[in-house]
Design a protein around this motif. Structure first.
Motif, PDB file in Angstrom:
ATOM      1  N   TYR A  53     -22.656  33.651 -12.733  1.00  0.00           N
ATOM      2  CA  TYR A  53     -23.562  34.765 -12.432  1.00  0.00           C
ATOM      3  C   TYR A  53     -24.813  34.240 -11.736  1.00  0.00           C
ATOM      4  O   TYR A  53     -25.423  33.275 -12.190  1.00  0.00           O
ATOM      5  N   TRP A  66     -28.289  35.632  -9.080  1.00  0.00           N
ATOM      6  CA  TRP A  66     -28.960  36.754  -8.421  1.00  0.00           C
ATOM      7  C   TRP A  66     -29.815  36.239  -7.271  1.00  0.00           C
ATOM      8  O   TRP A  66     -30.132  35.052  -7.205  1.00  0.00           O
ATOM      9  N   LYS A  76     -31.712  43.742  -4.168  1.00  0.00           N
ATOM     10  CA  LYS A  76     -31.488  42.952  -5.372  1.00  0.00           C
ATOM     11  C   LYS A  76     -29.989  42.650  -5.399  1.00  0.00           C
ATOM     12  O   LYS A  76     -29.170  43.521  -5.638  1.00  0.00           O
ATOM     13  N   GLN A 129     -26.723  40.722  -6.871  1.00  0.00           N
ATOM     14  CA  GLN A 129     -26.226  40.089  -8.090  1.00  0.00           C
ATOM     15  C   GLN A 129     -24.744  39.774  -7.883  1.00  0.00           C
ATOM     16  O   GLN A 129     -23.982  40.633  -7.440  1.00  0.00           O
ATOM     17  N   PRO A 138     -27.918  47.184 -10.886  1.00  0.00           N
ATOM     18  CA  PRO A 138     -27.725  46.378 -12.094  1.00  0.00           C
ATOM     19  C   PRO A 138     -26.727  46.982 -13.086  1.00  0.00           C
ATOM     20  O   PRO A 138     -26.005  46.265 -13.756  1.00  0.00           O
ATOM     21  N   LYS A 139     -26.704  48.316 -13.167  1.00  0.00           N
ATOM     22  CA  LYS A 139     -25.794  48.961 -14.116  1.00  0.00           C
ATOM     23  C   LYS A 139     -24.331  48.612 -13.787  1.00  0.00           C
ATOM     24  O   LYS A 139     -23.533  48.328 -14.683  1.00  0.00           O
ATOM     25  N   LEU A 162     -23.435  45.971 -12.144  1.00  0.00           N
ATOM     26  CA  LEU A 162     -23.304  44.537 -12.378  1.00  0.00           C
ATOM     27  C   LEU A 162     -22.905  44.262 -13.818  1.00  0.00           C
ATOM     28  O   LEU A 162     -22.001  43.467 -14.098  1.00  0.00           O
ATOM     29  N   VAL A 163     -23.584  44.942 -14.756  1.00  0.00           N
ATOM     30  CA  VAL A 163     -23.289  44.733 -16.179  1.00  0.00           C
ATOM     31  C   VAL A 163     -21.829  45.057 -16.467  1.00  0.00           C
ATOM     32  O   VAL A 163     -21.119  44.296 -17.125  1.00  0.00           O
ATOM     33  N   ARG A 207     -19.525  42.470 -14.843  1.00  0.00           N
ATOM     34  CA  ARG A 207     -19.563  41.162 -15.506  1.00  0.00           C
ATOM     35  C   ARG A 207     -18.614  41.175 -16.708  1.00  0.00           C
ATOM     36  O   ARG A 207     -17.907  40.212 -16.968  1.00  0.00           O
ATOM     37  N   ARG A 208     -18.596  42.293 -17.432  1.00  0.00           N
ATOM     38  CA  ARG A 208     -17.674  42.433 -18.554  1.00  0.00           C
ATOM     39  C   ARG A 208     -16.227  42.469 -18.074  1.00  0.00           C
ATOM     40  O   ARG A 208     -15.345  41.867 -18.668  1.00  0.00           O
ATOM     41  N   SER A 239     -23.786  58.594 -11.783  1.00  0.00           N
ATOM     42  CA  SER A 239     -25.221  58.315 -11.665  1.00  0.00           C
ATOM     43  C   SER A 239     -25.615  58.221 -10.200  1.00  0.00           C
ATOM     44  O   SER A 239     -25.386  57.205  -9.552  1.00  0.00           O
ATOM     45  N   ARG A 294     -30.622  56.060  -6.992  1.00  0.00           N
ATOM     46  CA  ARG A 294     -32.071  56.258  -6.929  1.00  0.00           C
ATOM     47  C   ARG A 294     -32.667  54.961  -6.415  1.00  0.00           C
ATOM     48  O   ARG A 294     -32.154  53.892  -6.737  1.00  0.00           O
ATOM     49  N   ARG A 339     -36.924  49.904  -8.275  1.00  0.00           N
ATOM     50  CA  ARG A 339     -38.252  49.339  -8.041  1.00  0.00           C
ATOM     51  C   ARG A 339     -38.098  48.050  -7.258  1.00  0.00           C
ATOM     52  O   ARG A 339     -37.115  47.348  -7.412  1.00  0.00           O
TER      53      ARG A 339
END
Lengths: 65, 433
Positions: free
Chosen positions: B321, B323, B330, B332, B376-377, B379-380, B383-384, B406, B409, B412
């Motif tokens: 992993y 980033w 961003k 990842q 990121p969501k 990515l999580v 990763r699993r 989702s 959006r 940041r």
């Protein structure tokens, strides 16, 4: 009892915590950490401590209260 | 009788190993040896926040003197280890002292591959805090910047220099440098990312030579053209810091050779972790060396566990992993995308702040790796899925469902724009050497 803390403004969504301790850390749709519990037991502390230390921006801490 | 663990190397891997020894219940003596005299610091911000001047160096501190004392970690900083005597079980230090150990952990990391071009001045690498501050001093002057190397560190340095208002050109002999990590097709989007932020790329072109001095450099390219530069940044990879072990008797092959438990081959009381370790990955069934921040931390925890609990040896079989925060992306990356033979994109990779997941598979239909951008969501979840050896079809369905549930959006920015930064080019960063 050890209390979980998070600096939500510092969180960058790197998500190492979720991978290391999915029972206490998650991530929301914006990529910000979510604390699934407020406190942990002393027994599980070492594992959660290691998960918190895997945060690249040191956004996670465990405090004694 | 109390045991002594000597950890050699005071960057992220060494510090986290020392701390994990305590978490794992090790009650003996822990000594942390570091060549640099500064308190242990973290490296990812050195190519972004520190280089951009948004952070002072003290914000990168990994371990305070108080924390070290609380966790009973003895610090021996400002003195390099010069030799490991595995027969006498001693670490020799540059000041002539020797420390007896029961277990040694080699965590000396890697160094930036030095620039083969050595003009009078003005050529920089980015690896240590001193490197970052020296480059920053030169970037405070006006003038164009040439970055040699279009990998992650080069892209990060380019984005930061652009953010400081410089005209920036990135040169790399590969046609799509990031293609080494994500494949040439997806690599093209990373090239476009540079262009969208006003950075020029000269990919597929090598550097022949660099002449001049800081403020007045000339970079000669293999196609006969020449670039003027005030400052040159060279990011052409890293080399493991294993030369001090040459006469130790440990097997060294581009890193310290270790078994699946992070123990050096033929010397089971010596462990190696992080950038300097090449270990047998039982999942991949081959020896690998990984230069990622997360790997240094996870491998340090595994080594600490195996030292504290030799009756309960744990094998180290991580899913890779890494980033990188480049401009408004961003990025990842999980698993081994380049081992795939085809990929599918969920979401999109064009426009301002896109959101996407690229899933890679092989002929057998397994999910081998995933690259996410601003997501990121996903990515999580990926990763699993890679960890669980999920099928490509199942993974694709899950990520597609996530995409529908989702709506995107704008995330940041990874780094708040500095007052002097151009709005279009915030600083970049990542965890690559």
């Amino acid at each position: 009892m050890p209390v979980l803390k998070a600096d939500f403004a510092a969180c960058q969504g790197y998500a190492n915590c979720v991978d290391a301790a999915p029972t206490v850390y998650d991530i929301d749709d914006d990529g910000i950490v979510v604390l699934l519990r407020e406190t942990i037991t002393d027994e599980e502390r070492p594992r959660i401590e290691e998960a918190a230390r895997s945060c690249p921006v040191s956004a996670l801490t465990i405090e004694d209260e | 009788m109390s045991r002594t663990v000597v950890v050699i190397g005071s960057s992220i891997g060494g510090v986290r190993t020392a701390q994990a020894l305590r978490s794992e219940g090790f009650d003996g003596r822990v000594v942390l040896v570091g060549e640099e005299s500064a308190m242990p610091y973290d490296k990812p911000p050195l190519s972004k926040q520190v280089l951009a001047g948004q952070w002072t160096p003290d914000r990168t501190e990994l371990l305070s003197a108080e924390a070290a004392q609380r966790e009973r970690i003895e610090l021996r900083l400002g003195v390099a280890a010069t030799r490991l005597d595995i027969a006498a079980k001693q670490v020799h230090l540059a000041d002539g002292t020797r420390i007896d150990y029961d277990n040694a952990v080699i965590a000396t990391g890697a160094s930036a591959r030095p620039s083969p071009w050595r003009p009078g001045s003005g050529v920089h690498v980015v690896r240590s805090l001193d490197d970052s501050l020296a480059l920053r001093a030169d970037l405070l002057r006006d003038g164009p910047v040439v970055v040699v190397g279009g990998g992650f560190i080069g892209a990060e340095a380019a984005a930061t220099a652009r953010g400081l208002g410089h005209e920036v050109t990135v040169v790399d002999p590969m046609p799509t440098p990031i293609g080494r990590v994500v494949g040439p097709e997806i690599g093209q989007y990373f090239t476009e990312l540079h262009h969208r932020h006003g950075v020029t790329t000269r990919f597929g072109t090598g550097v022949e030579g660099i002449e001049g001095t800081a403020g007045d450099l000339r970079v000669r390219l293999t196609d006969g053209t020449e670039l003027a530069a005030a400052t040159v940044v060279v990011g052409i990879g890293a080399v493991p810091n294993d030369e001090w072990l040459a006469d130790s008797g440990l097997p060294i092959e581009n890193g310290v050779m270790c078994d699946e438990f992070c123990r050096a081959l033929d010397a089971h009381d010596v462990f190696a972790i992080g950038d300097v370790a090449r270990w047998y990955h039982p999942g991949h069934r081959e020896y690998v060396r990984v230069e990622h921040w997360t790997n240094a931390v996870e491998q340090g925890v595994c080594a600490a566990h195996n030292i504290a609990r030799p009756d309960d040896l744990r094998s180290y079989r991580p899913v890779e992993y890494v980033w990188s925060d480049q401009y408004d992306w961003k990025v990842q990356i999980v698993g081994r995308p380049t081992r795939g033979t085809r990929h599918e994109v969920v979401g999109g990779l064009t426009g301002v702040k896109p959101r996407a997941a690229v899933l890679y598979t092989d002929e057998d239909g397994h999910l081998l790796g995933v690259v996410t951008v601003n997501w990121p969501k996903a990515l999580v979840q990926c990763r699993r899925l890679v960890t669980d050896h999920a099928s490509f079809d199942e993974a694709l369905e899950r990520v597609t469902t996530l995409d529908a549930s989702s709506p995107p959006r704008p995330p940041r920015p990874a780094v708040p724009a500095a007052p002097e930064a151009l709005p279009a080019a915030p600083a970049a960063g990542g965890d690559h050497g």
